[in-house]
Design an enzyme around this catalytic site. Structure first.
Site, mmCIF file in Angstrom:
data_model
loop_
_atom_site.group_PDB
_atom_site.id
_atom_site.type_symbol
_atom_site.label_atom_id
_atom_site.label_comp_id
_atom_site.label_asym_id
_atom_site.label_seq_id
_atom_site.Cartn_x
_atom_site.Cartn_y
_atom_site.Cartn_z
ATOM 1 N N LYS A 82 3.383 -15.355 2.309
ATOM 2 C CA LYS A 82 3.275 -16.123 1.113
ATOM 3 C C LYS A 82 4.775 -16.565 0.718
ATOM 4 O O LYS A 82 5.319 -15.974 -0.322
ATOM 5 C CB LYS A 82 2.549 -15.161 0.033
ATOM 6 C CG LYS A 82 2.170 -16.085 -1.272
ATOM 7 C CD LYS A 82 1.170 -16.976 -1.143
ATOM 8 C CE LYS A 82 0.925 -17.779 -2.436
ATOM 9 N NZ LYS A 82 -0.102 -19.122 -2.377
ATOM 10 N N ASP B 89 -3.332 -18.219 1.583
ATOM 11 C CA ASP B 89 -4.064 -18.893 1.063
ATOM 12 C C ASP B 89 -4.744 -19.957 2.081
ATOM 13 O O ASP B 89 -6.064 -19.980 2.003
ATOM 14 C CB ASP B 89 -3.870 -19.468 -0.391
ATOM 15 C CG ASP B 89 -2.706 -20.134 -0.213
ATOM 16 O OD1 ASP B 89 -1.807 -19.980 0.624
ATOM 17 O OD2 ASP B 89 -1.943 -20.698 -1.475
ATOM 18 N N TYR C 277 0.735 -1.284 -0.033
ATOM 19 C CA TYR C 277 -0.182 0.080 0.002
ATOM 20 C C TYR C 277 0.747 1.177 0.052
ATOM 21 O O TYR C 277 0.408 2.332 -0.349
ATOM 22 C CB TYR C 277 -1.032 0.099 1.200
ATOM 23 C CG TYR C 277 -1.970 -1.240 1.238
ATOM 24 C CD1 TYR C 277 -2.050 -1.906 0.153
ATOM 25 C CD2 TYR C 277 -2.863 -1.210 2.058
ATOM 26 C CE1 TYR C 277 -3.074 -2.785 -0.017
ATOM 27 C CE2 TYR C 277 -3.708 -2.304 2.180
ATOM 28 C CZ TYR C 277 -4.023 -2.862 1.084
ATOM 29 O OH TYR C 277 -4.798 -4.015 1.254
ATOM 30 N N ASP D 91 -10.847 -8.507 8.111
ATOM 31 C CA ASP D 91 -12.431 -8.226 7.645
ATOM 32 C C ASP D 91 -13.020 -9.509 7.624
ATOM 33 O O ASP D 91 -14.058 -9.928 7.848
ATOM 34 C CB ASP D 91 -12.384 -7.778 6.224
ATOM 35 C CG ASP D 91 -12.646 -6.125 6.239
ATOM 36 O OD1 ASP D 91 -12.378 -5.622 7.540
ATOM 37 O OD2 ASP D 91 -13.131 -5.627 5.228
ATOM 38 N N ASP E 231 -5.228 -6.806 5.870
ATOM 39 C CA ASP E 231 -6.246 -5.998 5.595
ATOM 40 C C ASP E 231 -7.731 -6.991 5.325
ATOM 41 O O ASP E 231 -8.981 -6.966 5.900
ATOM 42 C CB ASP E 231 -6.054 -5.238 4.361
ATOM 43 C CG ASP E 231 -7.232 -4.066 3.935
ATOM 44 O OD1 ASP E 231 -8.171 -3.999 4.683
ATOM 45 O OD2 ASP E 231 -6.980 -3.532 2.853
#
Ligand code: NAD
Length: 360
Positions: free
Chosen positions: A191, A223, A142, A251, A247
């Site tokens: 990852k 994943d 980001y 959620d 992020d």
């Protein structure tokens, strides 16, 4: 003790829910002998209307001079068409940056009384879960270099994921310290089978982990983590991860608990001053109707007591009061079963119930 708390009610339901949290803090202060001094500041849409800026200097200076910050929510349709640099959410990014808040903590816990509201299978919900997601907040993709360019006549866009060792170390420490105050387990999510930043992430988290031999550390690929969070959330205690993975996963974890109106968050940096806010937005559709659920903001106030002021007992007391009120069957409309919607109570009454339970 005296604590200076900067309040940023913001827009929409912000003022209603912050009012609830202030009442709870005043009551807990009375019970335990603490003096919370509140000063309110403008940020977001209401600040744009009053000053032309989403984050006026006075607000920033007031926050920097406070022991901690509590925020309701910012934004709403009225300001949606403004240019990017004067949008309400600029206030959030500005506050995080100027207050040096590089870690976001989001608990996702199933409230025993609300197991029925959980979107997961009944046996999974009944097993219960209590997860703390520790997300890196000011680095990664980001904030990396981005742009568009021409590649042999074809438009191409790119974003760059970038982490240095210091950024990873400091968020890893928050995770290990938090695990020590909980069930002693950290799951680091990355990852690393594909990304070089993830390999540095994993190496660094393990090196810091050696300083915490009492905390169990496990790695998980993102994943797989997305699957495990819905398959068996009870397997997680503290989860630590990068900005983008955090992020998305925070959620996901919060939604499996039931309502957005129950979930608190804390943003922390190198000092004890943090920023505490519910995870939901300004809910313009119900603003001014007394329908907002104040619990996420009240639980954010409990996090402030625990993380900024080291008042764990007082924080526990607030959390127990919320649990009691829910066990007694009180519901705001967002957590009320559809067939009992008529019995829902409003924001003010829910606050009153929690105040009564605090005194019990
Ligand atoms: P939202 O979280 O405000 O609302 C989503 C839905 O959940 C709505 O139906 C709302 O009524 C309901 N809801 C949210 N909080 C509730 C509560 N405490 N009690 C009962 N119901 C609740 O998300 P949105 O509608 O996508 O965004 C509205 C505005 O909020 C936008 O301007 C957005 O940019 C802003 N926003 C701000 C923040 C923040 O300040 N941190 C975060 C997210 C969104």
């Amino acid at each position: 003790m005296e604590y200076k708390v900067a309040l940023i009610p913001g827009d929409g339901i912000g003022p209603e829910i912050i009012d609830g949290a202030v009442k709870v803090l005043e009551k807990i202060g009375g019970i335990y002998g603490h003096d919370f001094r509140f000063t309110s500041y403008l940020a977001g849409g209401c600040a744009i209307d009053a000053t032309g800026k989403p984050l006026p200097e006075e607000t920033l200076e007031g926050c920097l001079a406070s022991d901690s910050v509590m925020l309701g929510a910012v934004g709403g349709p009225k300001w949606d068409t403004l240019p990017g640099d004067i949008r309400p959410e600029k206030a959030l990014l500005g506050l995080r940056k100027e207050l040096g808040l590089y870690t976001n903590l989001r608990p996702a816990k199933i409230q025993p009384a609300l197991a029925d509201a959980c979107v997961l299978r009944k046996d999974i919900a009944e097993r219960g879960f209590d997860i703390l997601i520790v997300r890196e907040l000011t680095g990664g993709i980001y904030f990396g270099e981005r742009g568009r360019r021409d590649k042999n006549g074809v438009e191409e866009a790119y974003d760059t994921e970038k982490y240095d060792v210091n950024e990873i170390e400091r968020v890893a420490r928050v995770a290990f310290e938090s695990a020590r105050k909980r069930r002693g387990k950290v799951t680091s999510i990355d990852k690393a089978n594909v990304l070089e930043t993830s390999r540095l992430w994993r190496e660094t988290v393990h090196r810091i982990g050696e300083e915490y031999p009492d905390v169990e550390l496990a790695d998980m690929l993102v994943d797989n983590a997305a699957m495990q969070l819905v398959r068996d959330p009870s397997a997680f205690d503290v989860v630590v991860t990068s900005n983008m993975f955090g992020d998305i996963l925070s959620d996901e974890a919060s939604q499996v608990t039931g309502s957005i109106g129950l979930l608190a968050s804390a943003s922390l940096g190198a000092t004890t001053r943090g920023m505490y806010e519910p995870i939901h937005g300004s809910a313009p559709d119900i603003a001014g109707t007394d329908k907002a659920n104040p619990i996420a903001t009240i639980l954010s106030a409990a996090m402030m007591l625990r993380y900024s002021f080291d008042l764990g007992e007082e924080a526990d007391c607030i959390e127990r009061a919320v649990e009691k009120v829910l066990l007694d069957g009180w519901r705001t409309s967002d957590i009320c079963e559809a067939d009992r919607a008529g019995e829902a109570i409003g924001c003010r009454e829910m606050t009153e119930k929690i105040l009564e339970a605090l005194g019990r």
